[in-house]
Design an enzyme around this catalytic site. Structure first.
Site, mmCIF file in Angstrom:
data_model
loop_
_atom_site.group_PDB
_atom_site.id
_atom_site.type_symbol
_atom_site.label_atom_id
_atom_site.label_comp_id
_atom_site.label_asym_id
_atom_site.label_seq_id
_atom_site.Cartn_x
_atom_site.Cartn_y
_atom_site.Cartn_z
ATOM 1 N N HIS A 125 -27.062 56.897 -12.246
ATOM 2 C CA HIS A 125 -27.124 55.484 -12.662
ATOM 3 C C HIS A 125 -27.952 54.619 -11.705
ATOM 4 O O HIS A 125 -28.284 53.475 -12.043
ATOM 5 C CB HIS A 125 -25.717 54.881 -12.756
ATOM 6 C CG HIS A 125 -24.876 55.481 -13.836
ATOM 7 N ND1 HIS A 125 -25.290 55.552 -15.147
ATOM 8 C CD2 HIS A 125 -23.639 56.053 -13.797
ATOM 9 C CE1 HIS A 125 -24.341 56.138 -15.871
ATOM 10 N NE2 HIS A 125 -23.334 56.459 -15.070
ATOM 11 N N ASP A 162 -24.244 64.860 -18.367
ATOM 12 C CA ASP A 162 -23.131 63.950 -18.053
ATOM 13 C C ASP A 162 -22.819 63.128 -19.311
ATOM 14 O O ASP A 162 -23.711 62.860 -20.119
ATOM 15 C CB ASP A 162 -23.554 63.020 -16.908
ATOM 16 C CG ASP A 162 -22.408 62.181 -16.360
ATOM 17 O OD1 ASP A 162 -21.861 62.551 -15.308
ATOM 18 O OD2 ASP A 162 -22.076 61.149 -16.990
HETATM 19 ZN ZN LIG Z 1 -20.574 60.239 -16.097
#
Ligand SMILES: [Zn+2]
Length: 308
Positions: A125, A162
């Site tokens: 992220h 993910d």
């Molecule tokens: Zn994640």
């Protein structure tokens, strides 16, 4: 030829708070699973510290220095509601990125067949100028840029399974046709990016999956969309953002994968890497928040890497 495992004790010392799901216990669960006799063949390596110069390949130098300066001497400092720094966070994040960098170096040198980095905090992220979503530095993007700019590798792919979309990796890669990013992720879900229409310069492949999707939808996304696109890109190095939070037992999301899906996807990615880049694969831990599912899923993933 062997699978190398990179980790570092410092990755336990990043402490976002006792109620935070991204806990040191996650790393213990992964390393405990990999201490089984079945993993005796792993070559175990201590992760070095990433140099600021390497992090500055994916981030701005100013951001890297500001992040390290923001590490508190005691207590906690919050970057946002989810992303919390403790005194050990800087060293942990430097070792996490350093693991991926060292693994890229070892695989490109032909010393390791492939490698898994058991590290935290996660990274996908983190954007060039922003830490968010439990992530401080984007370890996988740093490794990709290292391969490009220090090793002269022309085409680097990142595949991210993910359950969350890797907005940071996507943003860092979006304008560079030498870099490829493909992701399956639950959608809608944090961080909100990763719609099918987000294609960059033709180098981004996003396959959002609805809540409750499981093995069939996940494998279909890879077989029909991601693996053909990866083959068309023909990477010289493949990196994996290996988050295990799409597991059915994970508390943060609602996909329904099981351990066998992680073995399956790893095998398919290794087949593609064998076709294009002599099997050169570096995988790094991202999410995964049910400790039992995380340990078992990471074990299935690493066992497949070792069987390559
Ligand atoms: Zn994640």
């Amino acid at each position: 030829m062997t699978t190398w495992l990179y980790t570092h004790e410092a990755c336990f010392a990043h402490d976002p708070g006792s109620h935070h799901p991204e806990s040191p216990a996650r790393l213990k669960a992964v390393l405990d699973a990999l201490s089984d006799q079945a993993f005796a063949g792993l070559v175990r390596r201590e992760a070095p510290r990433a140099a600021v110069e390497d992090l500055a390949l994916a981030h701005s130098r100013r951001f890297v220095e500001a992040m390290l300066k923001a590490i508190p001497a005691t207590g906690h400092a919050a970057i946002d509601a989810d992303t919390i720094l403790s005194p050990g966070s800087g060293e942990a994040a430097l070792r996490a990125a350093g693991a991926v960098i060292a693994a890229v170096d070892a695989v490109l040198a032909g010393e390791a067949t492939n490698a898994f980095c058991a590290v935290r905090p996660p990274g996908h992220h983190a954007e060039a100028e922003r830490a968010m979503g439990f992530c401080l530095f984007n370890s996988v993007a740093t490794g990709a840029e290292r391969a490009r700019h220090r090793h002269g590798i022309e085409r680097v792919a990142v595949v991210d399974f993910d359950v969350h979309h890797g907005n940071g990796t996507q943003a860092i890669f979006a304008a560079d046709p030498h870099l490829f990013y493909a992701s399956t992720h639950q959608w809608p879900l944090y961080p909100g990016t990763g719609a099918r229409g987000e294609t960059g310069v033709g180098n981004l492949v996003n396959v959002p999956l609805r809540a409750m999707a499981g093995s069939r939808e996940f494998r279909q996304a890879f077989s029909d969309i991601i693996l053909p696109a990866l083959d068309a890109f023909a990477p010289e190095l493949l990196l994996i953002s290996a988050g295990f939070d799409a597991h059915r037992d994970d508390p943060l999301a609602q996909l329904m994968l099981v351990e066998a899906d992680y073995a399956w996807v790893t095998e398919r990615l290794l087949e593609s890497a064998a076709r294009h880049c002599r099997g050169r694969v570096v995988s790094s831990l991202e999410g995964g928040y049910d400790l039992t599912a995380l340990g078992a899923s990471a074990a299935a993933h690493v066992a497949a890497l070792m069987a390559a």
